[in-house]
Design a protein around this motif. Sequence first.
Motif, PDB file in Angstrom:
ATOM      1  N   TYR A  70       0.840  -1.203   0.000  1.00 12.44           N
ATOM      2  CA  TYR A  70       0.000   0.000   0.000  1.00 12.44           C
ATOM      3  C   TYR A  70       0.879   1.258   0.000  1.00 12.44           C
ATOM      4  O   TYR A  70       0.655   2.195  -0.775  1.00 12.44           O
ATOM      5  CB  TYR A  70      -0.913   0.004   1.216  1.00 12.44           C
ATOM      6  CG  TYR A  70      -1.694   1.292   1.369  1.00 12.44           C
ATOM      7  CD1 TYR A  70      -2.894   1.490   0.698  1.00 12.44           C
ATOM      8  CD2 TYR A  70      -1.212   2.324   2.176  1.00 12.44           C
ATOM      9  CE1 TYR A  70      -3.594   2.682   0.823  1.00 12.44           C
ATOM     10  CE2 TYR A  70      -1.905   3.515   2.307  1.00 12.44           C
ATOM     11  CZ  TYR A  70      -3.095   3.686   1.628  1.00 12.44           C
ATOM     12  OH  TYR A  70      -3.777   4.863   1.748  1.00 12.44           O
TER      13      TYR A  70
ATOM     14  N   SER B 265       1.023   3.929  -3.095  1.00 14.65           N
ATOM     15  CA  SER B 265       0.453   5.238  -2.773  1.00 14.65           C
ATOM     16  C   SER B 265       1.473   6.354  -2.930  1.00 14.65           C
ATOM     17  O   SER B 265       1.115   7.517  -3.148  1.00 14.65           O
ATOM     18  CB  SER B 265      -0.111   5.240  -1.347  1.00 14.65           C
ATOM     19  OG  SER B 265       0.921   5.067  -0.396  1.00 14.65           O
TER      20      SER B 265
ATOM     21  N   SER C  72      -4.608   3.723  -7.492  1.00 13.89           N
ATOM     22  CA  SER C  72      -5.726   2.781  -7.569  1.00 13.89           C
ATOM     23  C   SER C  72      -5.291   1.395  -7.083  1.00 13.89           C
ATOM     24  O   SER C  72      -6.054   0.697  -6.398  1.00 13.89           O
ATOM     25  CB  SER C  72      -6.256   2.690  -9.005  1.00 13.89           C
ATOM     26  OG  SER C  72      -6.769   3.931  -9.436  1.00 13.89           O
ATOM     27  N   LEU C  73      -4.048   1.006  -7.415  1.00 15.83           N
ATOM     28  CA  LEU C  73      -3.518  -0.250  -6.901  1.00 15.83           C
ATOM     29  C   LEU C  73      -3.376  -0.205  -5.386  1.00 15.83           C
ATOM     30  O   LEU C  73      -3.640  -1.196  -4.692  1.00 15.83           O
ATOM     31  CB  LEU C  73      -2.158  -0.542  -7.550  1.00 15.83           C
ATOM     32  CG  LEU C  73      -2.182  -1.012  -9.006  1.00 15.83           C
ATOM     33  CD1 LEU C  73      -0.759  -1.119  -9.560  1.00 15.83           C
ATOM     34  CD2 LEU C  73      -2.884  -2.370  -9.111  1.00 15.83           C
TER      35      LEU C  73
ATOM     36  N   PHE D 171      -5.281   1.500  -3.429  1.00 10.80           N
ATOM     37  CA  PHE D 171      -6.646   1.370  -2.934  1.00 10.80           C
ATOM     38  C   PHE D 171      -7.078  -0.092  -2.884  1.00 10.80           C
ATOM     39  O   PHE D 171      -7.693  -0.553  -1.911  1.00 10.80           O
ATOM     40  CB  PHE D 171      -7.591   2.172  -3.827  1.00 10.80           C
ATOM     41  CG  PHE D 171      -9.039   2.062  -3.462  1.00 10.80           C
ATOM     42  CD1 PHE D 171      -9.522   2.624  -2.285  1.00 10.80           C
ATOM     43  CD2 PHE D 171      -9.932   1.400  -4.288  1.00 10.80           C
ATOM     44  CE1 PHE D 171     -10.862   2.523  -1.945  1.00 10.80           C
ATOM     45  CE2 PHE D 171     -11.272   1.291  -3.965  1.00 10.80           C
ATOM     46  CZ  PHE D 171     -11.735   1.860  -2.786  1.00 10.80           C
ATOM     47  N   LEU D 172      -6.726  -0.859  -3.905  1.00 12.25           N
ATOM     48  CA  LEU D 172      -7.061  -2.286  -3.927  1.00 12.25           C
ATOM     49  C   LEU D 172      -6.324  -3.038  -2.822  1.00 12.25           C
ATOM     50  O   LEU D 172      -6.881  -3.937  -2.185  1.00 12.25           O
ATOM     51  CB  LEU D 172      -6.722  -2.880  -5.292  1.00 12.25           C
ATOM     52  CG  LEU D 172      -7.568  -2.396  -6.474  1.00 12.25           C
ATOM     53  CD1 LEU D 172      -7.064  -3.013  -7.769  1.00 12.25           C
ATOM     54  CD2 LEU D 172      -9.045  -2.746  -6.258  1.00 12.25           C
ATOM     55  N   CYS D 173      -5.067  -2.655  -2.563  1.00  8.46           N
ATOM     56  CA  CYS D 173      -4.298  -3.307  -1.496  1.00  8.46           C
ATOM     57  C   CYS D 173      -4.945  -3.106  -0.136  1.00  8.46           C
ATOM     58  O   CYS D 173      -4.872  -3.980   0.733  1.00  8.46           O
ATOM     59  CB  CYS D 173      -2.866  -2.764  -1.469  1.00  8.46           C
ATOM     60  SG  CYS D 173      -1.837  -3.277  -2.868  1.00  8.46           S
ATOM     61  N   SER D 174      -5.590  -1.947   0.052  1.00 11.08           N
ATOM     62  CA  SER D 174      -6.179  -1.656   1.354  1.00 11.08           C
ATOM     63  C   SER D 174      -7.287  -2.625   1.728  1.00 11.08           C
ATOM     64  O   SER D 174      -7.589  -2.807   2.912  1.00 11.08           O
ATOM     65  CB  SER D 174      -6.721  -0.217   1.371  1.00 11.08           C
ATOM     66  OG  SER D 174      -7.825  -0.076   0.488  1.00 11.08           O
ATOM     67  N   PHE D 175      -7.915  -3.265   0.744  1.00  8.89           N
ATOM     68  CA  PHE D 175      -8.978  -4.215   1.035  1.00  8.89           C
ATOM     69  C   PHE D 175      -8.437  -5.475   1.724  1.00  8.89           C
ATOM     70  O   PHE D 175      -9.196  -6.203   2.366  1.00  8.89           O
ATOM     71  CB  PHE D 175      -9.711  -4.625  -0.251  1.00  8.89           C
ATOM     72  CG  PHE D 175     -10.663  -3.575  -0.747  1.00  8.89           C
ATOM     73  CD1 PHE D 175     -11.896  -3.392  -0.137  1.00  8.89           C
ATOM     74  CD2 PHE D 175     -10.319  -2.762  -1.821  1.00  8.89           C
ATOM     75  CE1 PHE D 175     -12.775  -2.418  -0.599  1.00  8.89           C
ATOM     76  CE2 PHE D 175     -11.190  -1.791  -2.280  1.00  8.89           C
ATOM     77  CZ  PHE D 175     -12.428  -1.611  -1.673  1.00  8.89           C
ATOM     78  N   PHE D 176      -7.153  -5.736   1.590  1.00  2.29           N
ATOM     79  CA  PHE D 176      -6.565  -6.932   2.176  1.00  2.29           C
ATOM     80  C   PHE D 176      -5.978  -6.686   3.560  1.00  2.29           C
ATOM     81  O   PHE D 176      -5.471  -7.611   4.189  1.00  2.29           O
ATOM     82  CB  PHE D 176      -5.472  -7.486   1.250  1.00  2.29           C
ATOM     83  CG  PHE D 176      -5.992  -7.966  -0.071  1.00  2.29           C
ATOM     84  CD1 PHE D 176      -6.498  -9.245  -0.219  1.00  2.29           C
ATOM     85  CD2 PHE D 176      -6.011  -7.124  -1.182  1.00  2.29           C
ATOM     86  CE1 PHE D 176      -6.988  -9.686  -1.439  1.00  2.29           C
ATOM     87  CE2 PHE D 176      -6.491  -7.550  -2.407  1.00  2.29           C
ATOM     88  CZ  PHE D 176      -6.989  -8.835  -2.538  1.00  2.29           C
TER      89      PHE D 176
END
Length: 426
Positions: free
Chosen positions: A22, A26, A145-146, A148-153
Motif C-alpha cells: 500500500y 500510494s 488505484s492499486l 486502494f485495492l491493497c487496502s482491502f486486504f
Amino acid sequence: MDCWKQEESNTWTFPTLILCLYGFFSMLKPSEPFVTPYLTGPDKNLTTDEGISFIVTWLLLLFARGVVAMQIVEFFYGMVTATEVAYYAYIYSVVSTDHYQRVTSYCRSITLVAATTGAVLGQLLVSLADVSYFHLNAITLASVSLAFLCSFFLPVPQKSMFFHRKEISEALPGTDKTVATVSSDRPLSCQEDKSSPSADMGPAPEQQAGDAKPQNHVLGVLVQLSKDLRDCYSSRKLLYWSLWWALATAGFNQVLNYIQVLWDFRAPSHSSAVYNGAVEAIATFLSSVTSFIVQYMKINWDLFGELALGIFSTIDAVSLLLMHFTTNIWACYAGYLIFKACYMLLITIATFQIAVNLSMERYALVFGFNNFIALVIQTILTVVIVDSRGLALDIVIQFLIYGSYFAVISGIFLIRSICAFVSSKC
C-alpha cells in the motif's frame, strides 16, 4: 482457504507485506514533481496565482478544469495527507509490540523508495520519452488505484488502541516489562496504563449502562483525550521536541507546496528544460540517507538535542534565503536539497525522541496532534502570505518570509540551548 487467510492475518508478516505494498503504490507518483508545469501548461492553462482521497484527486487533475475544480483537488489532497497519520498509527494496531520497530522501519523505507522511484520515473519519461504531464498523472492514478485495492486486504483492528489499553496490555505479553523500563521522568499517564479510567477501577454495571449513551461516550472520549494530551505535554523535553515538530513541519509543507512555483519562475517550463523529477529523486535519496544515519549517532540528545535543532534550523533558514536571493535555478535546486535533507534528519531525531518518552499508543496520539497543530500554522501562513485576502506576496518574497520563519525557529532553540548550558554551569 479462509482458515489460511485468517491464520496469515494473525501474524505480523502478512499485514506488514500489505502495508508495504500500500505504501509503495500510494507514494509512486511520477507526476508529483511536475504538478506546477502541468497546471500552468496547455492542459489546464492556470496561472501560478490560481492553482497550486488519492483517486478523486487524480481523477480531478486529469479531467477537471478551472480554478474551483483545482480548489476541490486541494481539499481532497489535504484529506490524503491527513491519512498519513492514520497509516503509521494503524501499524501499531495490527502487529504485536515485539515487531513495532521492524515494521515501522520497513514501512518508512518503502515509502522513501517509492517516492524516489516515482521521481526518477517521471524525469526519465519527460526527458527521454517526451511523455506529456497528462499521461504522468494517468500513471499516478493507476498507482494509487492499486494502493486502494491493497487496502482491502488489510486486517481490521479488533479494537481501538487508545481506549482499550487495559485489554491490550493483558493480551500482549511483555507489555508490563516494557512499561517498567521506561524513564521515570515522564508523566505517569505517559508511562503506564494507570491513567486510563478503565485501568483505575472496573466500572459498575450501572455505570456501563449510563455510559452507553452516545453523547456521554463522546464527552468521555474528549475528556480522556484532553487528559492524555495534558499529561504527555507536561514533560518539558517532549514539549520542546513537539514544538519544533509543529513549527518546522508547517514551514516544510509550505515550502513543499510552493517550491515548484519558484522553480517555474526561475526557469519557466515552457521555455526551459524541467528537472523537477531528478531534483526530487536526489532530495528523497539524501533524506533517506540522513534518516538512516541517525541510528549510528551516539549523541546525548538530552544535552545537545536543542542545540542540534537550532543549528540545523539555521541551515534550513540559510537555504531558503539562498533561494530568495539567487536567480540561478541550479542554486535553487541545491538550496532545496540541503533544506529537505536537514529537515528529514531533524524530524527523524524528533520522532525517535518523542517515541522513547511515550508508550506507542500515546505516541500515535501525540504524533497526530503535532501534525494537527502544524496544519493550523500552515493554514495561517497560507492565508496571510499567499491568499489574495491576505498579503498575496509574490513567490520570491514568499521565500524571504519562509527563510525568516526558520530563522525564528532556530533562534528559539539556540537561545534555549544556551540558557540550558549556562544554567548547568551555575
